[in-house]
Structures are given as C-alpha cells and as structure tokens.
Enzyme design. Structure first.
Site, PDB file in Angstrom:
ATOM      1  N   ASP A   1       0.877  -1.172   0.000  1.00  0.00           N
ATOM      2  CA  ASP A   1       0.000   0.000   0.000  1.00  0.00           C
ATOM      3  C   ASP A   1       0.920   1.230   0.000  1.00  0.00           C
ATOM      4  O   ASP A   1       0.916   2.022   0.917  1.00  0.00           O
ATOM      5  CB  ASP A   1      -0.955   0.005   1.193  1.00  0.00           C
ATOM      6  CG  ASP A   1      -0.241   0.035   2.542  1.00  0.00           C
ATOM      7  OD1 ASP A   1       0.950  -0.364   2.605  1.00  0.00           O
ATOM      8  OD2 ASP A   1      -0.851   0.481   3.535  1.00  0.00           O
TER       9      ASP A   1
ATOM     10  N   ASP B   1       6.837   1.277   2.668  1.00  0.00           N
ATOM     11  CA  ASP B   1       6.705   0.320   1.561  1.00  0.00           C
ATOM     12  C   ASP B   1       7.750   0.626   0.489  1.00  0.00           C
ATOM     13  O   ASP B   1       8.353  -0.290  -0.087  1.00  0.00           O
ATOM     14  CB  ASP B   1       5.323   0.412   0.915  1.00  0.00           C
ATOM     15  CG  ASP B   1       4.195   0.127   1.861  1.00  0.00           C
ATOM     16  OD1 ASP B   1       3.673  -0.997   1.852  1.00  0.00           O
ATOM     17  OD2 ASP B   1       3.822   1.049   2.606  1.00  0.00           O
TER      18      ASP B   1
ATOM     19  N   ASP C   1       7.639  -1.668   7.501  1.00  0.00           N
ATOM     20  CA  ASP C   1       7.475  -2.678   6.455  1.00  0.00           C
ATOM     21  C   ASP C   1       8.781  -3.347   6.065  1.00  0.00           C
ATOM     22  O   ASP C   1       8.793  -4.485   5.574  1.00  0.00           O
ATOM     23  CB  ASP C   1       6.850  -2.039   5.211  1.00  0.00           C
ATOM     24  CG  ASP C   1       5.425  -1.588   5.442  1.00  0.00           C
ATOM     25  OD1 ASP C   1       4.801  -2.072   6.403  1.00  0.00           O
ATOM     26  OD2 ASP C   1       4.940  -0.747   4.666  1.00  0.00           O
TER      27      ASP C   1
END
Length: 317
Positions: free
Chosen positions: A9, A14, A249
C-alpha cells in the site's frame, strides 16, 4: 534466486521495502500488487511506479488491487505519510498509470503462484484485502506459496491506530482474519511492537540519508515529512516505545530476502479479534493452545540490525 511477490500500500516504508528487494542480488521480484491502505489506491499505484522508476525497474509488472476493505470503513495514514502517501513531494515526470497491467491483483497472485509452484515468497506490507480475495478465488493458493511474510498485527495489544490495533490489520480486520485462518504456508509476522523495539538509532538514519545518489535524493524527499513526525516528542512518547527510526514494512521484507536476518522467533497459533469494542482488529496469540489450530506462525522477536543497516544503504546506492 528467491522469487518475490510484493503486496503493498505504497507509503514511505513500503517504498523502502521495495527498494531493498530491488537491490538484493539474490532476489527476483516477479510482480507488485497494490492495495488500499496508507493512501487511496490511485496514489498507491502511482507511488509504486515512482519507486520502480527511480530504481530503473519499470519492467516489473504492477497490478491494481482493492480500493477498499471487505467490510470495514476505509482508513489511510495521510497524517504520517503525507496525503499522497510519499511525503507530498510530487514528481511532474512520474510514470503514468497506463503502465499498469490489465489483470486484477488477486487473479494475478493466483496465476503467478501457479506458474511457480512452491517457489513464490509473498511479502504483504499493507492491509490483507488482496490476499483474502486470492484465497477465496483459489483455496489452494496458500499451498502453492513457498512462504508468507507479513508486516502487521501486534503481540502486546499496543495499538497505533486504535487502542489495541495495528493499522494494517485494523484497516481490514476480516481480511486479516481470513489470511491468518486459511494461509497454511510457512508464515512470518513482523508486528507493530516488534518493529518499535527493533528501531534503528537516529544517528544511523541521518548517515543513511546523507548518501549522495539519485535514490538517496528520492528517499530524502519522500521521508522528510514522516521523519519530522516520527522525531516529534509527542510521537515518540505516545506511539514508539524506546524511540528511533522504525521502517516498519522493511522488517518483513528483510526477513524474506535474508534467511539469517531473524535471530529469535516464537511459533504460535494466531487469530484476529473481530467483535471487541476496543480490540477489533487486534491479533490474538494463543500460547495456551485453546484455539486448537494446527497451523502456527512465526512471530519475529529479535533481528540482526547490522544486516538491516547494510540492506538500507545498498537500497539507495
């Protein structure tokens, strides 16, 4: 070569995870599937393409996934990642969405796993909506995976979105429940509290961002907003236990690409609470084995920070 399928996302962390995957010599990124989460899906798609562009990897296929959760109201993390998900520093020369694949993300996941049976490592760093739909489309999908790595959930009931809930699981509790119930492949989870305890020193972060390259310049721009937020006294006190640079992440991705990254882990059955007033979306760890679940997951406890630093530096050089 490890074959990775990334479900993202794309916000700032990310982007960091994607860049580590692309810079790892032992990794082939087969595809990237996109989901709602840190920012609306349209932004996620554009952000993913921006990251691939700066890494000269626009040949990697990108698929459009779900723009909303299965049942829950939509959430985003614009207050942290910026309204566009990448620090609100737009690129006038960003790639266009015409580069996206026509096939939907969940269908692409199933197809890729069939093409590479028991070879694909799926790394999920956003809400798990795409994964939940993929297993509905093909109940045998998890068995075709080599492993699943998730950033999400929590192990000490300390939330970052609700009282007891971590963002990715709270953003789609039903999807998280389906994934933890039906994915029976080897599963590794980097929880919110674990990532906090594994934070890197700010001194490393400053050194990391001082590197001179096109990728480092990109990283400095997109992280400026979130770094300011993360260093604030309010954020350090209320959200991050112990303080420091927490690229959430990245932990799941690093574990997927480096088998020696995880130093300690627990093996335990887990589920997700769906009904609690204060606990909806919270991951539940069944150390007493009252759930009588056969499949257990690996909860990361400690990792090799020096390996992580090297990965982050390589990603921007």
């Amino acid at each position: 070569m490890k074959k990775l399928l990334l479900d993202v996302d794309t916000g700032v962390d990310d982007a960091q995870a994607i860049m580590i995957a692309l810079s790892s010599p032992n990794v082939e990124v087969l595809a990237i599937t996109c989901c709602h989460g840190n920012t609306p899906l349209d932004n996620v798609l554009k952000n993913t393409l921006r990251v691939l562009k700066v890494c000269n990897k626009l040949d990697i296929p990108v698929y459009k996934g779900f723009s909303k959760p299965l049942l829950e109201s939509k959430r985003n993390a614009g207050d942290y990642h910026g309204m566009d998900g990448l620090g609100d520093v737009p690129d006038p020369d960003a790639p266009g969405v015409e580069l996206l694949q026509k096939e939907a993300a969940a269908q692409a996941m199933v197809k890729i796993a069939k093409q590479h049976p028991e070879e694909v490592i799926l790394v999920a760093t956003g809400p798990l909506t795409n994964l939940a739909v993929a297993v509905q489309l093909d109940p045998s999908f998890p068995k075709k995976l080599k492993a699943l790595y998730i950033m999400g959930g929590n192990n000490d009931s300390r939330g970052n979105t609700t009282v007891c809930g971590e963002f990715n699981f709270v953003a789609d509790p039903e999807a998280a429940h389906i994934v933890l119930d039906r994915y029976n492949c080897p599963t590794y989870i980097a929880t919110w509290e674990f990532s906090c305890r594994s934070s890197l020193p700010w001194s490393f972060c400053d050194e990391w961002l001082s590197h001179k390259s096109e990728k480092a310049n990109f990283m400095r721009k997109i992280t400026a907003l979130s770094m300011k937020k993360a260093r604030s006294a309010e954020y350090q006190k209320e959200v991050i236990a112990g303080g420091g640079f927490n690229p959430c992440d990245v932990f799941a991705l690093a574990a997927a690409v480096d088998d020696k990254f995880i130093k300690e882990k627990d093996e335990v059955a887990v589920t997700v609470e769906l009904d609690g007033k204060h606990t909806r979306g919270m991951m539940v760890l069944d150390y007493m084995e009252l759930l009588q679940k056969q499949h257990k997951v690996f909860i990361m406890k400690t990792v090799d920070s020096e390996r992580l630093k090297k990965m982050l530096i390589k990603a921007i050089n």
